[in-house]
Design a protein around this motif. Sequence first.
Motif: not given
Length: 340
Positions: A120-123, A145-155, A176-181
């Motif tokens: 789940a989460g970033s996995a 409506p559906v939105t999505l929050k994620m990171r830049l990627g796994w690594n 979409v929201t992107i946490h820049g890590r």
Amino acid sequence: MLKNCAKMLKPIQIGDHLMPNNAFLAPLSGITDKSFRTIAARFGAGMVVSEMIASAALANGHKDMARRLGRPEKLPHIVQLAGCEPHWLAEGAKVAEDAGADIIDINMGCPSKRVTNGYAGSALMRAPDKAVEIIEAVVGATSQPVTLKMRLGWNDECLNAPQLAKAAEECGVQMVTIHGRTRQQFYKGKARWTPVREVVDAVDLPVVVNGDIVDLQAAEQALAESGANAVMIGRGAQGKPWLVGQIGDALAGREPKAAPEGDALLSLILEHYEMMIDEYGEHLGVRCARKHLGWYLDALIEDGAVIDGPLRKRLLTAGESAEVPKILTDIFNQLEARAA
Ligand SMILES: Cc1cc2nc3c(=O)[nH]c(=O)nc-3n(C[C@H](O)[C@H](O)[C@H](O)COP(=O)(O)O)c2cc1C
């Protein structure tokens, strides 16, 4: 200090909901409960998002997950769901919608091992097919409506936010929201805003940039580097629930409202405290509110206040809610006396 500084950002509309500005409060588990979101909304945040809610637990009647569904005053009610099974995410979305959610946000950013071990989460960024199944299940289960929050990627070898954002857009996700890590960074190092531009270029959706935005200058830099449409602020708002609204106003070219001081700040903290006791009940409320009391004092100290150590300790260890107003008033009286 925040300065008035216009930036031509397009207003963000999700479904029927037009956001009043482009600075949003991030979901922070254990922090952005209904009380905190209500206060941030009153101070003009452009959007607030619930704490992450474990979908299976929610669908199975878990009490704390149900509490997390509390609706804030004023703004659309955005409920964030986490989980690894499309079925449970869909069930969670139905419960959330029935409870009044206006928008469902899916969490694909949480780095916690407890969350990622279950994919789940970033996995989910490592399992894009599963991620898409989950998005499809949620979009199919709710009329909201559906939105999505994620990171830049796994690594750094797997910076797949642009591809996942594109796939999400094709499934019907509306922001979409992107946490820049990356997930492997957890919360270490600095958030990177420039790579968020690749997401902006990949989709026609509003993109929100997040990570280490703590003042207007950082907000403007994050927007300039990423080309995103909005900023999301998390830890920077701890002890300063007015900050998101101030940044939103400044980005919209309006004069930001002054942060509360003196008696106005004391009343705000006391009201926040009472709201938390109401939300959690006496025993848990007293304990959950301590971190907020500490952050309010830290914000005062950051602005140069000197706070008496023993009084601070009494405030942060008080065992009953009835003790807190008197200790806090003593702290504020001391501050006033010192300033005179
Ligand atoms: C204590 C804590 C709890 C968090 N809880 C959530 C959560 O429930 N859902 C989520 O998507 N992100 C969560 N995050 C991540 C934040 O929303 C945000 O992406 C991250 O803190 C970076 O933004 P900031 O530097 O403005 O805090 C959490 C972060 C922290 C520090």
